[in-house]
Scaffold this motif. Structure first.
Motif, short mmCIF file in Angstrom:
data_model
loop_
_atom_site.label_atom_id
_atom_site.label_comp_id
_atom_site.label_asym_id
_atom_site.label_seq_id
_atom_site.Cartn_x
_atom_site.Cartn_y
_atom_site.Cartn_z
N THR A 186 0.81 -1.22 0.00
CA THR A 186 0.00 0.00 0.00
C THR A 186 0.85 1.27 0.00
O THR A 186 0.34 2.34 -0.32
CB THR A 186 -0.91 0.03 1.24
N GLY A 187 2.11 1.17 0.40
CA GLY A 187 2.95 2.35 0.52
C GLY A 187 2.83 3.04 1.87
O GLY A 187 3.52 4.03 2.12
N LYS A 188 1.98 2.54 2.77
CA LYS A 188 1.79 3.17 4.09
C LYS A 188 3.11 3.15 4.87
O LYS A 188 3.80 2.15 4.91
CB LYS A 188 0.72 2.43 4.87
N ARG A 189 3.41 4.29 5.51
CA ARG A 189 4.63 4.43 6.31
C ARG A 189 4.26 4.58 7.78
O ARG A 189 3.46 5.43 8.13
CB ARG A 189 5.44 5.65 5.85
N THR A 190 4.87 3.75 8.63
CA THR A 190 4.63 3.83 10.07
C THR A 190 5.94 4.18 10.76
O THR A 190 6.92 3.45 10.65
CB THR A 190 4.12 2.47 10.62
N LEU A 191 5.97 5.34 11.45
CA LEU A 191 7.19 5.77 12.12
C LEU A 191 7.59 4.75 13.17
O LEU A 191 6.81 4.39 14.04
CB LEU A 191 6.98 7.14 12.76
N ALA A 192 8.85 4.31 13.10
CA ALA A 192 9.35 3.31 14.05
C ALA A 192 10.34 3.93 15.03
O ALA A 192 10.22 3.72 16.25
CB ALA A 192 10.02 2.16 13.30
N VAL A 193 11.32 4.67 14.53
CA VAL A 193 12.36 5.23 15.38
C VAL A 193 12.65 6.65 14.95
O VAL A 193 12.88 6.91 13.76
CB VAL A 193 13.67 4.41 15.30
N LYS A 194 12.65 7.56 15.90
CA LYS A 194 12.94 8.97 15.64
C LYS A 194 14.41 9.24 15.94
O LYS A 194 14.93 8.85 16.98
CB LYS A 194 12.05 9.85 16.52
N LYS A 195 15.09 9.86 14.98
CA LYS A 195 16.47 10.31 15.14
C LYS A 195 17.38 9.20 15.69
O LYS A 195 17.85 9.26 16.81
CB LYS A 195 16.55 11.54 16.05
N HIS A 196 17.64 8.22 14.87
CA HIS A 196 18.53 7.15 15.29
C HIS A 196 19.78 7.13 14.42
O HIS A 196 19.73 7.45 13.23
CB HIS A 196 17.83 5.78 15.24
N PRO A 197 20.92 6.74 14.99
CA PRO A 197 22.15 6.60 14.20
C PRO A 197 22.23 5.20 13.61
O PRO A 197 21.51 4.29 14.02
CB PRO A 197 23.26 6.81 15.24
N GLY A 198 23.10 5.00 12.65
CA GLY A 198 23.32 3.66 12.12
C GLY A 198 22.23 3.20 11.19
O GLY A 198 21.38 3.96 10.74
N ARG A 199 22.23 1.89 10.93
CA ARG A 199 21.30 1.28 9.98
C ARG A 199 20.46 0.21 10.65
O ARG A 199 20.90 -0.43 11.60
CB ARG A 199 22.07 0.64 8.82
N LEU A 200 19.27 0.01 10.14
CA LEU A 200 18.43 -1.10 10.58
C LEU A 200 18.64 -2.28 9.63
O LEU A 200 18.72 -2.10 8.42
CB LEU A 200 16.95 -0.71 10.59
N THR A 201 18.72 -3.48 10.19
CA THR A 201 18.96 -4.69 9.41
C THR A 201 17.82 -5.67 9.64
O THR A 201 17.41 -5.90 10.79
CB THR A 201 20.29 -5.35 9.84
N TRP A 202 17.35 -6.29 8.56
CA TRP A 202 16.22 -7.22 8.65
C TRP A 202 16.66 -8.58 9.17
O TRP A 202 17.75 -9.05 8.88
CB TRP A 202 15.59 -7.42 7.27
N SER A 203 15.78 -9.23 9.93
CA SER A 203 15.98 -10.63 10.32
C SER A 203 15.64 -11.52 9.13
O SER A 203 14.89 -11.12 8.23
CB SER A 203 15.08 -10.99 11.51
N PRO A 204 16.18 -12.76 9.08
CA PRO A 204 15.91 -13.65 7.94
C PRO A 204 14.44 -13.96 7.73
O PRO A 204 14.00 -14.21 6.61
CB PRO A 204 16.71 -14.91 8.29
N ASP A 205 13.65 -13.97 8.83
CA ASP A 205 12.22 -14.30 8.68
C ASP A 205 11.38 -13.09 8.33
O ASP A 205 10.15 -13.20 8.20
CB ASP A 205 11.69 -14.96 9.95
#
Length: 228
Positions: A186-205
């Motif tokens: 759908t393209g919907k965006r849900t804010l997860a983290v405000k002002k964070h450093p680094g990168r988010l990495t996905w789990s295999p599942d």
């Protein structure tokens, strides 16, 4: 005849995708389109082009971004970009008469030296989009307000980053952005983290993303964006 770029198979090698300008190769300003081929089909077919529903006016399918399939092959991710400006006519002004001026403003996202360093990157920047084979649907995921989007392995959700609020801080602090969980259907965006450093990495599942905040490792659930 034409250019064929970024050729990619899905994991089971039942679908094949690429971008090409062969329909438009003779034009002065040729445009790329996204094509797909099913092994059961006689030939490839157009999936996404400038006339596709939802495709932004004055944007193009880019030949600079890699193509990638979701693990089950139901979605293919590719790049789009604003149409580049027309090439300027050659400047025949004698070298000793040319004037070189750098223009910048105090409220630019980046200071002038950084703008020069980033110029080539920005010229070649692409914005991730997705085509869903089951629904035959195109959806633009990244754009000028969120230029980075990283899909999960199954392709159902993605993590998007918006760093516009913090770009000027890079001169004296870390790189920050706001992270969103993006629904690729759908393209919907849900804010997860405000002002964070680094990168988010996905789990295999593909159920969680993880990041380090300088003190703790924190998971982000999809699609609820719950932090643990």
């Amino acid at each position: 005849k034409g250019k064929y770029e970024k050729l990619a198979f899905d994991e089971e090698q039942t679908r094949f995708a690429f971008v090409s300008d062969h329909d438009d190769a003779s034009a002065k300003d040729s445009r790329f389109k996204l094509y797909g081929w099913d092994r059961k089909a006689a030939s490839a077919s157009e999936l996404v082009g400038p006339q596709t529903h939802g495709f932004a006016t004055e944007w193009i399918v880019s030949d600079k971004a890699n193509l990638s399939f979701s693990k089950n092959g139901d979605r293919v991710f590719f790049g789009t970009a604003p149409h580049p400006p027309a090439e300027k006519a050659p400047d025949n002004t004698p070298a000793d008469e040319k004037v070189s001026v750098d223009l910048w403003a105090w409220n630019d996202d980046y200071i002038q030296p950084m703008q020069k360093v980033r110029a080539n990157t920005e010229r070649n920047r692409t914005y991730r989009a997705v085509y869903d084979f089951n629904n035959k649907q195109f959806l633009q995921l990244a754009d000028l307000t969120m230029n980075e989007v990283a899909p999960s392995e199954d392709g159902r959700y993605a993590i998007g980053g918006d760093d516009r609020e913090y770009r000027r801080m890079q001169e004296y602090d870390e790189r920050y952005d706001d992270a969103y969980v993006v629904d690729t259907a759908t393209g919907k965006r849900t804010l997860a983290v405000k002002k964070h450093p680094g990168r988010l990495t996905w789990s295999p599942d593909s159920k969680y993303a993880i990041y380090y905040d300088g003190k703790n490792w924190i998971t982000v659930s999809a699609p609820a964006a719950k932090l643990t």
